[in-house]
Design an enzyme around this catalytic site. Structure first.
Site, PDB file in Angstrom:
ATOM      1  CB  CYS A   1       9.799   7.423 -10.604  1.00  0.00           C
ATOM      2  SG  CYS A   1      11.083   6.751  -9.524  1.00  0.00           S
TER       3      CYS A   1
ATOM      4  CB  CYS B   1      -0.998  -0.010   1.152  1.00  0.00           C
ATOM      5  SG  CYS B   1      -0.271   0.222   2.787  1.00  0.00           S
TER       6      CYS B   1
END
Length: 402
Positions: free
Chosen positions: A359, A195
């Protein structure tokens, strides 16, 4: 003192407190007594562990142990609903135990503020009747499973990611498989998303954690209608759930089989090729010569010439925040698009020498550089070390961290 002229199956205080669940068929007084005599261990005091602990504590479990070495952070609060803003920085295991005691002082709580590993798991688990796996990494899942099998403890395992969740009960009954029966070998670490990377909605972990607590109550009450040997899949986006039957215990399983080869906890980091935590590891896939740090890129973008910056994050992350010169081309698109289309999307031409790639944390950008060098070899692709997270920490602290 007058003698009693009634027969009570439960104390007056418990009858008053737990009256609504005492009225439920197949649970009743016997279920409540069994729950009160049960010791449950929750491994992981995060999004799943919070509802498990809260509901079991409220329901009157006898002893609740909580294992977690982590501390509460601001980005936990949207899904770890047992914690409050003023607890940021405090111990999760202690904070969750305190929350349980505030709600039900009759519950015995045991705080294990340690990192669970092969050296301490057997000693911790041996004092509990049921274990709840509320963790978010593969190595710990195998460790928890193996120790539960070795100590003959039923395991209630939940997981949640993005819109989806799943739940099962392992090693509960003669034909019930353990986790290793179904997954004898761990997945490639690069294919695993937790997550921290993929995200999750709070109500998803709330739903799965609540159902884990329900499975514990059924096991404690000695009911036969558990999810042992079954897997419940929950799709929160569509509002659907389904249950599938799992294959039976594998007689050749390395830990619960007829001739097990695992008779004590092993080195799970070595076995899984990944750490026993949910933190993002910083990869080093490229030579230093094709990487720049955020300070170097800041100097480069201060120059007058046009900069080419490729942002490999998914659209939902690009939308949170990005540098104004960034062009969004995801890592998957770097894999799938042909060289001509990549050149067109980037806006590069034969005169372009350098393209910088960024990123979230600096891992996917390295993967993208390797792919792009194969497709557009005439261009020098350079990875920005640490990605936007490093940018926010060292260049612009107003840039949104997530």
């Amino acid at each position: 003192m007058e003698s009693k002229d009634w027969v009570a199956g439960i104390s007056k205080s418990d009858a008053g407190r737990y009256s609504r669940q005492l009225l439920v068929d197949d649970f009743g007084v016997s279920g409540q007594k069994n729950l009160k005599n049960t010791a449950v261990l929750i491994v992981g005091a995060g999004g799943l562990g919070c509802p498990v602990a809260t509901y079991l504590g409220a329901a009157g479990v006898g002893t609740l142990g909580i294992v977690d070495y982590d501390r509460i952070s601001l980005d936990n609060l949207h899904r770890q609903v047992a914690y409050k803003e003023d607890q940021v920085g405090q111990s999760k295991s202690q904070g969750l135990a305190d929350n349980v005691k505030l709600q039900n002082s009759g519950v015995t709580t045991v705080v294990h503020n340690v990192s669970l590993d092969s050296s301490n798991a057997m000693e911790i688990f041996k004092n509990y009747d049921i274990v709840c796996d509320c963790t978010d990494n593969v190595a710990t899942r195998y460790l928890i499973n193996d120790v539960c099998v070795l100590l003959n403890i039923p395991l209630v395992s939940g997981s949640a990611l993005r819109w989806d969740g799943q739940l099962s009960v392992y090693h509960y009954g003669p034909d019930c498989p353990c986790y290793r029966c179904l997954f004898p070998s761990p997945p490639d670490p690069s294919s695993v998303t937790n997550c921290n990377e993929g995200g999750v909605l709070g109500p998803i972990v709330g739903t799965i954690g609540s159902m884990q607590a329900l499975e514990v109550m059924k096991i404690a009450a000695k009911l036969s209608t558990t999810l042992a040997g079954k897997l419940l899949l929950f799709d929160g986006r569509e509002g659907k759930s389904r249950t599938i039957r799992l294959r039976k215990r594998d007689p050749k399983c390395a830990v619960c089989g007829d001739e097990p080869s695992i008779t004590a906890p092993i080195d799970y980091m070595l076995f899984c090729g990944a750490g026993a935590h949910d933190k993002i590891e910083n990869l080093k896939l490229l030579e230093p010569s094709v990487r720049v740090n955020v300070h170097e890129y800041q100097e480069i973008r201060s120059a007058a010439r046009k900069q080419f910056l490729l942002d490999t994050r998914p659209p939902v992350e690009f939308e949170i925040a990005h540098l104004p010169e960034a062009i969004d081309i995801t890592l998957n698109e770097c894999r799938s698009l042909q060289a001509e289309e990549l050149s067109s999307r980037l806006g590069v031409d034969s005169q372009t020498s350098d393209v910088y790639v960024i990123c979230h944390r600096g891992n996917d950008s390295q993967r993208a550089v390797k792919l792009l060098k194969e497709k557009l070899g005439s261009i020098h692709f350079r990875d920005i070390i640490g990605g936007y997270e490093e940018w926010a920490l060292k260049i612009n602290d107003e840039f949104p961290l997530y």
